[in-house]
Design a protein around this motif. Structure first.
Motif, short mmCIF file in Angstrom:
data_model
loop_
_atom_site.label_atom_id
_atom_site.label_comp_id
_atom_site.label_asym_id
_atom_site.label_seq_id
_atom_site.Cartn_x
_atom_site.Cartn_y
_atom_site.Cartn_z
N GLN A 59 -19.35 -34.52 -12.78
CA GLN A 59 -20.12 -33.49 -12.10
C GLN A 59 -19.59 -33.26 -10.68
O GLN A 59 -19.56 -32.12 -10.20
N PHE A 60 -19.19 -34.33 -10.01
CA PHE A 60 -18.56 -34.17 -8.70
C PHE A 60 -17.24 -33.39 -8.82
O PHE A 60 -16.91 -32.56 -7.97
N ASP A 115 -8.71 -35.30 -8.02
CA ASP A 115 -8.96 -36.06 -6.79
C ASP A 115 -10.46 -36.25 -6.56
O ASP A 115 -10.90 -37.33 -6.14
N ALA A 116 -11.26 -35.21 -6.82
CA ALA A 116 -12.71 -35.31 -6.62
C ALA A 116 -13.32 -36.31 -7.59
O ALA A 116 -14.25 -37.05 -7.23
N TYR A 117 -12.80 -36.35 -8.81
CA TYR A 117 -13.29 -37.32 -9.80
C TYR A 117 -13.00 -38.75 -9.33
O TYR A 117 -13.87 -39.63 -9.36
N ILE A 118 -11.75 -38.97 -8.88
CA ILE A 118 -11.37 -40.31 -8.42
C ILE A 118 -12.15 -40.70 -7.16
O ILE A 118 -12.61 -41.85 -7.02
N ASP A 119 -12.34 -39.75 -6.25
CA ASP A 119 -13.10 -40.03 -5.03
C ASP A 119 -14.53 -40.43 -5.36
O ASP A 119 -15.10 -41.33 -4.72
N LEU A 174 -15.55 -41.92 -8.12
CA LEU A 174 -15.50 -43.28 -8.65
C LEU A 174 -15.36 -44.29 -7.51
O LEU A 174 -16.07 -45.31 -7.46
N ASN A 175 -14.44 -44.02 -6.60
CA ASN A 175 -14.21 -44.93 -5.48
C ASN A 175 -15.42 -45.04 -4.57
O ASN A 175 -15.63 -46.08 -3.92
N ALA A 176 -16.23 -43.98 -4.53
CA ALA A 176 -17.42 -43.99 -3.68
C ALA A 176 -18.62 -44.62 -4.39
O ALA A 176 -19.73 -44.66 -3.83
#
Length: 408
Positions: A293-294, A69-73, A75-77
């Protein structure tokens, strides 16, 4: 096609020009890179059907959801640009806090460099320091990256063997005896790949004390530092050394959080060493993958129950593979304490490479021959238990009767 004037008519006509073919002029140091035994086996297996892989050192368990979820967030950000060359500030802080607390070691952001996996971290450390006249002590067997990198840059490798009858434990006295006037560095892979051996605190402290006294560098590959099955008190160089002046501790998210393809690792060392490595890092990969890294920040700061659950699963598989090896004719096993590998011996005169190839062709079970990992372990195979217990049992249902038929 070139044109030339005809002497009689003055008209141009095509002239055939033969160009000389050239080949790439590789650096002679490339000769130090062998064809990896792992890749040779996997390539052959790819041409076959119904193969059970006990070969690849990659987690098969899913990446934790909060990490994904952090990886996708990210990217979306729109977090798809470069980070600072040292790494994402939030990740540097997370690593500082996590490892500072875990090993009771005072760290700052300037003690850490984020890399594209532990592979780049080890590449930077070795290639920046290996040179003619410098000797590196390496265990045999060892992960296949170390020796070629040392030799490519002119260094010399001195192997210290470990043995199945001693659970592949490293004898600190043997390591100290191997040290000499030209010894520049020692590579300490704990838990070990390919053996799964976990070195106790007494071993690590004895070696580090001698290295500090002699001014020998220690490059500690600790990528499996969380996959410990029998002892929660893991002896990291970070909590066994007095200071970091001669220490580079290398790890990654790949094994602990099943993030192998996200490619984020790090080096923890003295501020002076990190400053030099940062400059080198800028000319290799520049920065590690930003969204990854996020995801790493989320891995370190989130609930660690996912790691404990993974370790429980690997421990169950370890126990199962130890049981199955004990039932296998001509294999001498032991109990690996960490990672997800076993490295059983075969009879002394047996060529592990020949056996692994025949086993793959005749049973469809893929193991890696011992000679992929060193010069003194040709009569061994590496078994990865990064697969289900059901798959392990299915594999050995083929291997045990096949081994019983061999004429050694």
């Amino acid at each position: 096609m070139a044109e030339a004037a005809n002497k009689d008519t003055g008209q141009s006509k095509p002239r055939r020009v033969k160009y000389r073919k050239t080949k790439a002029s590789w650096n002679p140091a490339m000769q130090a890179i062998p064809v990896p035994g792992i890749r040779r086996m996997v390539n052959m297996a790819a041409t076959m059907k119904d193969v059970i892989h006990l070969s690849i050192g990659q987690p098969d368990l899913p990446t934790p959801k909060h990490v994904i979820d952090a990886y996708i967030d990210a990217l979306n950000a729109g977090q798809t640009g470069y980070t600072m060359d040292a790494g994402l500030p939030e990740l540097l802080v997370a690593l500082r806090d996590y490892y500072g607390k875990r090993y009771n070691r005072k760290l700052t952001r300037d003690n850490i460099l984020i890399t594209s996996g532990a592979t780049e971290a080890m590449y930077l450390a070795i290639s920046a320091t290996s040179a003619p006249g410098r000797q590196f002590i390496v265990t045999d067997p060892s992960f296949l990256l170390y020796a070629p990198l040392i030799r490519m840059n002119g260094g010399e490798v001195k192997f210290v063997p470990t043995r199945a009858e001693n659970n592949h434990q490293l004898d600190p006295d043997e390591v100290i005896r191997a040290m000499g006037s030209r010894t520049f560095a020692l590579i300490l892979n704990n838990p070990n790949n390919p053996t799964g051996a976990v070195y106790p605190r007494s071993t690590v402290e004895t070696i580090l004390e001698e290295c500090a006294y002699r001014g020998i560098q220690v490059y500690a590959d600790e990528v499996y530092d969380h996959l410990i099955f029998d002892d929660d008190d893991f002896a990291s160089v970070l909590n066994c050394s007095m200071d970091l002046d001669n220490i580079m501790c290398i790890s990654s998210f790949s094994k602990t959080y099943s993030m192998a393809g996200l490619r984020v690792g790090w080096v923890i060392s003295s501020q002076a060493a990190i400053k030099s490595l940062r400059r080198y890092h800028m000319f290799t990969t520049s920065v590690a993958n930003t969204p990854s890294q996020f995801a790493g920040v989320a891995a370190l700061t989130g609930d660690q129950q996912c790691v404990r659950d993974m370790v429980d699963i690997y421990r169950e598989r370890r126990d199962k593979v130890v049981e199955l090896i004990d039932q296998t004719p001509y294999m001498t096993g032991y109990k690996p304490g960490g990672a997800f590998f076993a490295f059983p011996d075969l009879p002394p005169h047996v060529d592990g490479s020949d056996l692994a190839l025949r086993m793959l062709k005749e049973t469809g079970v893929c193991m890696v021959p011992g000679d992929a990992f060193g010069e003194h372990c040709t009569n061994a195979v590496r078994i990865s238990f990064s697969t289900t217990c059901e798959k392990l049992e299915e594999a050995f249902d083929r291997v045990i009767p096949w081994m019983a038929k061999q004429q050694f």
